[in-house]
Design a protein around this motif. Structure first.
Motif, short mmCIF file in Angstrom:
data_model
loop_
_atom_site.label_atom_id
_atom_site.label_comp_id
_atom_site.label_asym_id
_atom_site.label_seq_id
_atom_site.Cartn_x
_atom_site.Cartn_y
_atom_site.Cartn_z
N ARG A 156 0.86 -1.18 0.00
CA ARG A 156 0.00 0.00 0.00
C ARG A 156 0.89 1.24 0.00
NH1 ARG A 156 -5.09 1.96 0.81
NH2 ARG A 156 -5.30 3.90 2.03
N LEU A 157 0.83 2.01 -1.07
CA LEU A 157 1.57 3.26 -1.17
C LEU A 157 0.73 4.33 -0.46
CD1 LEU A 157 3.95 4.84 -2.31
CD2 LEU A 157 2.70 5.07 -4.45
N GLU A 158 1.24 4.87 0.64
CA GLU A 158 0.44 5.65 1.56
C GLU A 158 1.01 7.05 1.75
OE1 GLU A 158 -1.91 3.60 4.95
OE2 GLU A 158 -0.04 4.32 5.84
N MET A 159 0.12 8.03 1.90
CA MET A 159 0.50 9.42 2.09
C MET A 159 0.45 9.76 3.58
SD MET A 159 -1.66 11.01 -1.13
CE MET A 159 -0.81 12.59 -1.16
N ASP A 160 1.61 9.96 4.17
CA ASP A 160 1.73 10.27 5.59
C ASP A 160 1.59 11.78 5.77
OD1 ASP A 160 2.72 10.77 8.21
OD2 ASP A 160 3.81 8.88 8.16
N LEU A 161 0.71 12.20 6.67
CA LEU A 161 0.43 13.62 6.86
C LEU A 161 0.91 14.14 8.21
CD1 LEU A 161 -3.14 13.66 5.29
CD2 LEU A 161 -0.95 14.14 4.20
N GLY A 162 1.74 13.38 8.90
CA GLY A 162 2.26 13.82 10.18
C GLY A 162 1.45 13.30 11.35
N ASP A 163 2.05 13.28 12.52
CA ASP A 163 1.45 12.63 13.69
C ASP A 163 0.03 13.10 14.00
OD1 ASP A 163 3.66 11.08 14.04
OD2 ASP A 163 4.56 12.33 15.59
N SER A 164 -0.16 14.42 14.13
CA SER A 164 -1.46 14.92 14.56
C SER A 164 -2.54 14.64 13.52
CB SER A 164 -1.39 16.42 14.87
OG SER A 164 -0.99 17.15 13.73
N MET A 165 -2.26 14.90 12.25
CA MET A 165 -3.25 14.64 11.21
C MET A 165 -3.52 13.14 11.07
SD MET A 165 -5.40 15.82 9.06
CE MET A 165 -4.98 17.52 8.68
N ASN A 166 -2.45 12.33 11.17
CA ASN A 166 -2.64 10.87 11.10
C ASN A 166 -3.59 10.39 12.19
OD1 ASN A 166 -0.83 10.91 9.00
ND2 ASN A 166 0.86 9.98 10.14
N GLU A 167 -3.42 10.93 13.40
CA GLU A 167 -4.29 10.53 14.50
C GLU A 167 -5.73 10.99 14.25
OE1 GLU A 167 -2.75 11.75 18.24
OE2 GLU A 167 -0.81 10.76 17.95
N ASN A 168 -5.88 12.21 13.74
CA ASN A 168 -7.24 12.69 13.44
C ASN A 168 -7.94 11.81 12.40
OD1 ASN A 168 -7.14 14.90 15.17
ND2 ASN A 168 -6.25 16.26 13.63
N LEU A 169 -7.15 11.27 11.48
CA LEU A 169 -7.70 10.40 10.45
C LEU A 169 -7.76 8.94 10.91
CD1 LEU A 169 -5.89 11.88 7.31
CD2 LEU A 169 -8.26 12.26 8.02
N ARG A 170 -7.47 8.70 12.19
CA ARG A 170 -7.45 7.34 12.75
C ARG A 170 -6.53 6.43 11.93
NH1 ARG A 170 -12.68 4.58 13.11
NH2 ARG A 170 -13.23 5.59 11.14
N PHE A 171 -5.46 7.03 11.38
CA PHE A 171 -4.46 6.32 10.58
C PHE A 171 -5.07 5.70 9.32
CE2 PHE A 171 -2.85 6.62 14.87
CZ PHE A 171 -1.58 7.16 14.65
N GLY A 172 -6.24 6.15 8.95
CA GLY A 172 -6.82 5.76 7.67
C GLY A 172 -6.40 6.77 6.61
N LEU A 173 -5.17 6.64 6.13
CA LEU A 173 -4.55 7.66 5.28
C LEU A 173 -4.83 7.38 3.80
CD1 LEU A 173 -1.09 7.77 7.10
CD2 LEU A 173 -3.11 9.20 7.51
N PRO A 174 -4.81 8.43 2.97
CA PRO A 174 -4.96 8.22 1.54
C PRO A 174 -3.86 7.28 1.02
CG PRO A 174 -5.17 10.55 2.07
CD PRO A 174 -4.68 9.86 3.30
#
Length: 489
Positions: A156-174
């Motif tokens: 899975r090629l994943e876009m990491d948006l940084g700790d706080s945003m990742n947590e807000n997205l529940r690590f369900g990243l694009p």
């Protein structure tokens, strides 16, 4: 974002002749399409290419990291088995790139007490601040990402948006799923194709897609999440959709890692003593030394080279261009912005490791004979280089009874500029012993050698094999230049 993220590297200003800036990084290209082309020596991803708005004070990162924690924080037992020993500096995955000509390894997935499927990931950060913390960057102008890879299981090629945003997205990243493949394949993925996982469909407060994520990208990572087991993977290339508008199908992966781009081009930076594009194969060796220049002595500065053939070795240097009159390196220097070639080392009957050397003489008399000159006012110098194996830089002096002062330039396949004052040179017999015997400080010891300099020489010495090297722009550390360097850094 947890992970062994490589942090600091020194950026030097092109204006002062040492090449590159934090937003205009020193990079060796063989393929103008590539963000990262390890087949030709790229250790780091050139993340600043096409970046739409680079944050003020941000430094390009692009170094590879892997998630140290993986799934162990939740009770998992997963890890990556690497094919080589990791580095112990701030660039730990460089030995992996060197060994694989890519990022390769085996994902060993162990469930432990996890309540979900185990995983590991590996990726690269885009940018960082002066303290090494990751920063988001707008890379929407990339258009998307193109990759060449192989994997026993889907990546899975994943876009990491940084700790706080990742947590807000529940690590369900694009992300985008790259299918499993036994052979290396290439795929371009546009930003709009990056989607959050299906289980995030109820996150009404966080409507974010790949395009929006690309405007605040912190890192890209490859995630292997699968049932318990061992899965091999290999990442070989990263480019942008902007560079590959018709897709990446015309990019041919070669299993022969050094088949492509046999010779590298240096940055073409300006040096106050040598700007290869302008000065050809002559270094301005009398710079800042004319007031102590010997009488009836001319500036030399022409590049020369030697092999170990006279000592029983069978080494040679393969130049990328036919040499000029009297074996001048001018054609090489003009095209590759420096002295660039391949050292083909063969031991023959030598008792030591084979070697080749190249360098430039300081001065000559009216008959053309090499003579020493006082260049102590240089105070040292900055040099741009790359080398597939450590490169030894020596000061060849008239009185060499104590050995030659030297520094070892570390292996670098990204063209990089380093600066050395006289005090940073070492002596083969040990600086302390020699300086104590002469009752002088280390700085004064090497400075005394620089008062009778014959040449500056670079030596490639290693096991049998072929090693690429290149030396580009050179600047002296005269006092005015040193003051400017202090102002910059």
């Amino acid at each position: 974002m947890s992970g062994a993220v490589a942090l600091a590297f020194m950026a030097c200003s092109k204006d002062n002749g040492v090449g590159g800036t934090s937003t205009e990084p020193n990079t060796v290209y063989a393929d103008e399409r590539a963000l990262w082309e390890p087949l030709v020596g790229d250790f780091h991803v050139n993340t600043a290419r096409f970046a739409l708005s680079w944050p003020k004070g941000a430094i390009e990162d692009g170094r590879w990291f892997w998630e140290i924690q993986n799934d162990t924080e939740d009770g998992g037992m997963s890890y990556i088995e690497w094919p080589a020993k990791l580095g112990d500096d701030d660039d730990p995955l460089a030995p992996i790139v060197d060994a694989c000509h890519g990022i390769c390894g085996t994902a060993v997935l162990g469930k432990g007490s996890l309540t979900y499927t185990p995983f590991v990931s590996v990726g690269f950060s885009v940018a960082k601040d002066s303290t090494g913390n990751p920063l988001p960057v707008n890379v929407s102008n990339w258009g998307g990402v193109c990759v060449s890879y192989s994997s026993d299981v889907a990546l899975r090629l994943e876009m990491d948006l940084g700790d706080s945003m990742n947590e807000n997205l529940r690590f369900g990243l694009p992300g985008f799923e790259l299918t499993a493949t036994d052979t290396v394949v290439s795929k371009c993925v546009r930003w709009l194709e990056f989607k959050r996982p299906a289980w995030t469909k109820d996150d009404h407060d966080w409507k974010i897609d790949g395009m929006l994520a690309a405007e605040q990208l912190v890192a890209m990572r490859f995630v292997i999440q699968a049932p318990v087991g061992e899965y091999k993977f290999n990442i070989k290339y990263i480019g942008t959709v902007e560079e590959n508008p018709a897709g990446i199908s015309d990019f041919e992966y070669s299993p022969e890692p050094w088949k492509q781009a046999k010779y590298y081009t240096l940055n073409g930076g300006n040096g106050n003593m040598w700007t290869p594009a302008n000065d050809g194969d002559r270094v301005s060796t009398s710079l800042y030394s004319k007031d102590v220049w010997p009488e009836n002595v001319e500036e030399d500065g022409r590049w020369y080279w030697n092999t170990d053939e006279n000592d029983g070795g069978k080494s040679s240097i393969e130049w990328p261009e036919a040499l000029g009159t009297d074996n001048s390196l001018e054609p090489v220097v003009r095209k590759y912005f420096g002295v660039s070639g391949v050292a083909s080392l063969k031991k023959g009957s030598l008792q030591t490791d084979p070697s080749v050397s190249f360098g430039f003489n300081i001065a000559k008399d009216s008959a053309g004979n090499t003579v020493p000159a006082d260049v102590s006012d240089w105070n040292g110098f900055c040099i741009e280089y790359y080398s597939q194996t450590p490169l030894k830089m020596e000061l060849v002096v008239e009185d060499s009874a104590d050995g030659l002062p030297f520094v070892e330039l570390p292996k670098k396949m990204l063209a990089e500029s380093l600066c050395f004052s006289w005090g940073e040179f070492n002596m083969p017999n040990g600086v302390d012993e020699v300086s104590k015997e002469r009752n002088v400080t280390k700085d004064k010891l090497v400075e005394s050698f620089s008062e009778k300099m014959i040449s500056v020489r670079f030596t490639v010495q290693a096991d049998d094999g072929d090693y690429k090297f290149g030396v580009g722009a050179i600047s002296v550390l005269d006092r005015r230049h040193m003051a400017e360097m202090m102002r910059i850094f």
